[in-house]
Write a protein that holds these residues in place. Structure first.
Motif, PDB file in Angstrom:
ATOM      1  N   ASN A  35      13.187   4.445  23.151  1.00  0.00           N
ATOM      2  CA  ASN A  35      13.360   4.295  21.699  1.00  0.00           C
ATOM      3  C   ASN A  35      12.780   5.459  20.904  1.00  0.00           C
ATOM      4  O   ASN A  35      12.635   5.372  19.685  1.00  0.00           O
ATOM      5  CB  ASN A  35      12.723   2.979  21.224  1.00  0.00           C
ATOM      6  N   ARG A  64      17.964   5.637  28.614  1.00  0.00           N
ATOM      7  CA  ARG A  64      18.495   4.363  28.132  1.00  0.00           C
ATOM      8  C   ARG A  64      19.432   3.720  29.161  1.00  0.00           C
ATOM      9  O   ARG A  64      19.469   2.504  29.300  1.00  0.00           O
ATOM     10  CB  ARG A  64      19.198   4.558  26.788  1.00  0.00           C
ATOM     11  N   GLU A  67      17.058   2.217  31.750  1.00  0.00           N
ATOM     12  CA  GLU A  67      16.444   0.995  31.236  1.00  0.00           C
ATOM     13  C   GLU A  67      17.482  -0.128  31.170  1.00  0.00           C
ATOM     14  O   GLU A  67      17.165  -1.297  31.419  1.00  0.00           O
ATOM     15  CB  GLU A  67      15.852   1.246  29.844  1.00  0.00           C
ATOM     16  N   THR A  71      18.297  -4.655  32.499  1.00  0.00           N
ATOM     17  CA  THR A  71      18.974  -5.740  31.777  1.00  0.00           C
ATOM     18  C   THR A  71      20.172  -6.242  32.568  1.00  0.00           C
ATOM     19  O   THR A  71      20.365  -7.455  32.720  1.00  0.00           O
ATOM     20  CB  THR A  71      19.435  -5.259  30.390  1.00  0.00           C
ATOM     21  N   SER A 131      20.215 -13.263  21.833  1.00  0.00           N
ATOM     22  CA  SER A 131      19.087 -12.663  22.551  1.00  0.00           C
ATOM     23  C   SER A 131      19.470 -12.543  24.018  1.00  0.00           C
ATOM     24  O   SER A 131      20.490 -13.096  24.460  1.00  0.00           O
ATOM     25  CB  SER A 131      17.824 -13.516  22.405  1.00  0.00           C
ATOM     26  N   SER A 209      27.084  -7.638  24.247  1.00  0.00           N
ATOM     27  CA  SER A 209      26.221  -6.639  23.604  1.00  0.00           C
ATOM     28  C   SER A 209      27.048  -5.668  22.773  1.00  0.00           C
ATOM     29  O   SER A 209      26.600  -5.215  21.712  1.00  0.00           O
ATOM     30  CB  SER A 209      25.425  -5.872  24.668  1.00  0.00           C
ATOM     31  N   VAL A 215      22.072  -8.275  23.984  1.00  0.00           N
ATOM     32  CA  VAL A 215      20.783  -7.604  23.804  1.00  0.00           C
ATOM     33  C   VAL A 215      20.753  -6.956  22.425  1.00  0.00           C
ATOM     34  O   VAL A 215      21.678  -6.254  22.036  1.00  0.00           O
ATOM     35  CB  VAL A 215      20.568  -6.549  24.905  1.00  0.00           C
ATOM     36  N   ASP A 219      16.549  -2.371  21.833  1.00  0.00           N
ATOM     37  CA  ASP A 219      16.547  -2.445  23.294  1.00  0.00           C
ATOM     38  C   ASP A 219      17.889  -1.959  23.839  1.00  0.00           C
ATOM     39  O   ASP A 219      18.945  -2.324  23.317  1.00  0.00           O
ATOM     40  CB  ASP A 219      16.291  -3.877  23.751  1.00  0.00           C
ATOM     41  N   SER A 221      21.200  -1.523  26.066  1.00  0.00           N
ATOM     42  CA  SER A 221      22.165  -2.244  26.890  1.00  0.00           C
ATOM     43  C   SER A 221      23.394  -1.366  26.999  1.00  0.00           C
ATOM     44  O   SER A 221      23.773  -0.680  26.040  1.00  0.00           O
ATOM     45  CB  SER A 221      22.527  -3.595  26.269  1.00  0.00           C
TER      46      SER A 221
END
Length: 269
Positions: A35, A64, A67, A71, A131, A209, A215, A219, A221
């Motif tokens: 981020n 990203r 990360e 997910t 969420s 998403s 997500v 954050d 996705s």
């Protein structure tokens, strides 16, 4: 033919292993904070400092994507787990007991399958605050009918098998028959279904998403990255290609893995 089917399995293993390796590496090392914004460095192409370039906020796309693999695998594992447990229990009761139990459960499954998958996921997610947790639950519910039908079919076939009748003839109880004779002979079918459902779960999560119902920002996705990149496709194609390619590799990998396992257990091959 055997060689081609073996290649399918190995390509699936390679793609899936790549995904899990990327996820494991992301737990211990990510090039940049996912981020961390740097407007002066926005929409920069691939370079030695940013291997996959940067996005519209100057964030490192590789970081990203890495990360986002956490997910994707979390959603796949949890949703498939929900679908497997719920579906196998329903299918086992319907297939083994039969009669009115089979009718009731299968009509409920038919009603659930009457809705298009993505539409049902949208309904379930929008009923609550979007969420990651709600996304997992919604996709898990969508997976239940698939596992239920596979397990029901297996129980219907195996409960009439000679070795099951023999076990019943020597006084084995229902739980013993199910645990020792039916379930072990269904594991391969369940594994294939789980592999194929894993890819479907990741694809649905990416779609939710993308629509802003999975997500939530900031954050990362893969689906939300595709959404953010659509306005820059001509100016910064790497922004779209990175999440698009990783989604393709992941879905293709799990599908090929499932097909390869299914070919291995097919006695006709």
């Amino acid at each position: 033919m055997k060689k081609k089917k073996g290649i399918t399995l190995w390509i699936g293993i390679i793609f899936v292993s790549f995904l899990f390796l990327m996820m494991l590496i992301s737990f211990v090392y990510i090039p940049y904070d996912v981020n961390d914004m740097n407007i002066a460095n926005r929409l920069q192409g691939p370079s030695l400092s940013n291997w996959l370039g940067t996005d519209n906020f100057g964030r490192d796309i590789l970081s990203r994507v890495m990360e986002g693999s956490k997910t994707a695998i979390a959603v796949g594992a949890v949703s498939v787990g929900i679908g497997l447990v719920g579906g196998v229990i329903i299918g086992a009761l319907a297939g083994y007991i039969g009669k009115w139990v089979d009718e009731v459960f299968m009509r409920l499954i038919d009603a659930l399958m009457a809705f298009p998958g993505i539409m049902l996921a949208l309904i379930l997610v929008t009923l609550f605050k979007p969420s990651l947790f709600q996304t997992m639950i919604a996709i898990g519910v969508l997976s239940i009918p698939t596992f239920a039908r596979v397990s029901r079919s297996g129980f219907l076939q195996l409960k009439e098998a000679e070795f099951v009748k023999a076990a019943r003839g020597i006084g084995a109880g229902h739980l013993t028959i199910v645990r020792r004779h039916i379930v072990p002979n269904m594991i391969s079918s369940i594994v294939v279904t789980a592999s194929l459902s894993f890819s479907t779960s990741i694809l649905i999560e990416a779609a939710l998403s993308y629509l802003g119902l999975g997500v939530q920002p900031p954050d990362p996705s893969w689906g939300s990255m595709l959404n953010e990149s659509q306005s820059y496709m001509s100016k910064a194609p790497w922004f779209t290609l990175a999440p698009g390619i990783i989604i393709t590799i992941t879905v293709l990998g799990f599908n090929l893995l499932g097909d390869g396992i299914r070919d291995l257990r097919d006695s006709r091959t």
